[in-house]
Enzyme design. Structure first.
Site, mmCIF file in Angstrom:
data_model
loop_
_atom_site.group_PDB
_atom_site.id
_atom_site.type_symbol
_atom_site.label_atom_id
_atom_site.label_comp_id
_atom_site.label_asym_id
_atom_site.label_seq_id
_atom_site.Cartn_x
_atom_site.Cartn_y
_atom_site.Cartn_z
ATOM 1 N N GLU A 1 0.615 -0.665 -0.381
ATOM 2 C CA GLU A 1 0.075 0.153 -0.402
ATOM 3 C C GLU A 1 1.037 1.237 0.390
ATOM 4 O O GLU A 1 2.283 0.938 0.064
ATOM 5 C CB GLU A 1 -1.274 -0.085 0.974
ATOM 6 C CG GLU A 1 -2.028 -0.895 1.007
ATOM 7 C CD GLU A 1 -2.887 -0.325 2.157
ATOM 8 O OE1 GLU A 1 -2.456 -0.553 3.575
ATOM 9 O OE2 GLU A 1 -3.375 -1.725 2.581
ATOM 10 N N PRO A 2 0.472 2.895 -0.352
ATOM 11 C CA PRO A 2 1.055 3.762 -0.735
ATOM 12 C C PRO A 2 2.095 3.589 1.014
ATOM 13 O O PRO A 2 3.102 4.681 1.144
ATOM 14 C CB PRO A 2 -0.051 4.360 -0.582
ATOM 15 C CG PRO A 2 -1.105 4.202 -0.983
ATOM 16 C CD PRO A 2 -1.033 2.742 -1.047
ATOM 17 N N GLY B 1 31.838 -0.110 -21.742
ATOM 18 C CA GLY B 1 31.995 1.598 -21.866
ATOM 19 C C GLY B 1 30.936 2.769 -22.157
ATOM 20 O O GLY B 1 29.860 2.251 -22.080
ATOM 21 N N GLU C 1 9.281 -8.123 -3.206
ATOM 22 C CA GLU C 1 9.195 -9.132 -2.495
ATOM 23 C C GLU C 1 10.226 -9.575 -1.185
ATOM 24 O O GLU C 1 10.521 -10.641 -0.916
ATOM 25 C CB GLU C 1 9.567 -10.360 -3.418
ATOM 26 C CG GLU C 1 9.212 -10.576 -5.053
ATOM 27 C CD GLU C 1 8.042 -11.236 -4.142
ATOM 28 O OE1 GLU C 1 7.298 -11.403 -3.140
ATOM 29 O OE2 GLU C 1 7.219 -11.840 -5.391
ATOM 30 N N GLU D 1 16.589 -5.021 2.803
ATOM 31 C CA GLU D 1 17.686 -4.652 4.680
ATOM 32 C C GLU D 1 16.421 -6.663 4.897
ATOM 33 O O GLU D 1 16.957 -6.357 6.075
ATOM 34 C CB GLU D 1 16.891 -3.692 4.809
ATOM 35 C CG GLU D 1 17.850 -2.288 4.351
ATOM 36 C CD GLU D 1 17.714 -1.794 2.308
ATOM 37 O OE1 GLU D 1 18.829 -1.842 2.265
ATOM 38 O OE2 GLU D 1 17.206 -2.520 2.239
#
Length: 394
Positions: A130-131, A352, A376, A380
């Protein structure tokens, strides 16, 4: 060392041939146009890619006792080697779309949704994030209340894969359905069919990468679905999605292995053929050592991933514990995804200036890689899971 069976390796070649034939020639254009290739999904279904972990009863391959989840990871790796967006479409289509229904759904729910999902005639999403509730998924704010035999949903979801395609049939949504005796949130999972009044799919995100993958925010405003759309038991939603994420972490790890493998192949070939000062750049240790590092990362990531996949298959057979799978999933996800991000940086450096040009695939993979460390469960979160698995205090 975890060595795949001949059947798994034969299947790898089948999927590789499919990806190089059906995806590789078109992917650069699809990526530029942010085009979701709806017509590709039934072809993936015909190849059986959505049914590898599904019983024959619902149209699947019936490989439950033959390393089904490992087959699934092989398919995700090979699709991801050609394009990460197509790989995540399969990974999410099975892990987040099919698996919750297959694992927790009633017989009626399975019969209603699985045959079309397995055949690639439809896709399903999983509305968890969710937000304001990402890693802290327990902070879910979407609510569902029972009223006259219907669940009435209100809330919003964010970053939901396969949720707004022309063939999306259903999204499984987590929602607060009450409070437990200790005052914590009771979270349940509810299936919401596409097109239900009050269910709005927001415009697609403008993403850094995964341009070919379908990703939307979702909103629910007095969205009503039958009480029977509850998935599993009321209040079990939190446990359900934690187990779903464990499986998904191994699948994302397989996706990362496919990316790292492609970076190794691209860098090796470029180091052999790109000339500087009259010689292939691969003669320089500054380049050859970087390519050697890629080979080490690919080998380590693949071993960790398929050990975890094997453990998952062994768990299904009752020979391993959920704790083992959970720890292995976090370890492989952490290592493989961080290795994949590093692999794209190394490959871009080997190329490069050309590595910065969209005409070379390393640029697309560079953009696609970063999300692997986030989706997923972030890196951390994986470190937190691993530490807890070692018995360290939380």
């Amino acid at each position: 060392m975890f060595e795949l069976s001949k059947d798994h390796e034969d299947f790898r070649q089948v999927v590789r041939d499919f990806a190089e034939r059906e995806v590789e020639p078109h992917i650069a254009q699809w990526d530029r146009q942010h085009h979701f290739p709806t017509d590709l999904i039934p072809k993936m279904g015909e190849l059986g890619l959505f049914g590898l972990v599904v019983p024959e009863e619902f149209g699947g391959a019936g490989l439950e006792d033959e390393g089904a989840f490992t087959f699934q990871c092989v398919a995700i790796e090979e699709l991801g080697r050609v394009d990460q967006s197509i790989g995540i479409t399969l990974s999410a289509g099975v892990g987040l779309g099919i698996n919750p229904i297959l694992t927790y759904g009633s017989q009626e729910q399975k019969e209603r949704w699985l045959p079309d999902l397995v055949a690639g005639r439809a896709l399903a999403g999983f509305g968890l994030t969710e937000p304001e509730a990402g890693s802290d998924a327990g902070a879910t704010r979407t609510r569902a209340r029972l009223e006259d035999g219907q669940w009435v949903l209100n809330g919003a979801k964010a970053f939901i894969t396969n949720s707004g395609t022309d063939i999306t049939s259903v999204v499984t949504v987590t929602a607060r359905t009450g409070e437990k005796e200790d005052g914590s949130a009771e979270i349940s999972a509810i299936t919401v069919p596409a097109g239900t009044p009050g269910f709005t799919v927001e415009p697609p995100y403008d993403k850094l990468g995964w341009h070919v993958s379908d990703t939307h925010g979702l909103t629910f405003e007095n969205c009503r679905v039958p009480e029977a759309n509850l998935l599993g038991n009321r209040g079990d939603g939190f446990k359900q999605f934690l187990k779903t994420l464990d499986d998904g972490r191994i699948a994302i790890s397989a996706l990362a292995v496919g990316l790292a493998q492609r970076m190794l192949e691209e860098s090796t070939e470029y180091a052999k053929t790109r000339l500087a000062f009259g010689k292939p750049i691969g003669v320089n240790q500054g380049v050859s050592f970087q390519v050697a590092d890629l080979a080490v990362m690919v080998e380590a990531a693949r071993q960790l991933t398929y050990k975890a996949a094997w453990l998952k298959d062994e768990l299904h057979a009752g020979r391993r514990s959920l704790k083992e799978v959970k720890q292995a999933a976090a370890i492989c996800k952490l290592y493989s995804t961080e290795a994949a991000v590093t692999a794209t940086r190394i490959a871009t450096q080997v190329f490069g200036g050309n590595g910065f040009m969209e005409e070379f695939p390393v640029a697309r993979f560079y953009r696609d890689a970063k999300i692997l460390e986030i989706g997923e469960g972030t890196s951390e979160v994986q470190r937190m899971v691993i530490a807890r698995g070692l018995g360290l205090p939380s």
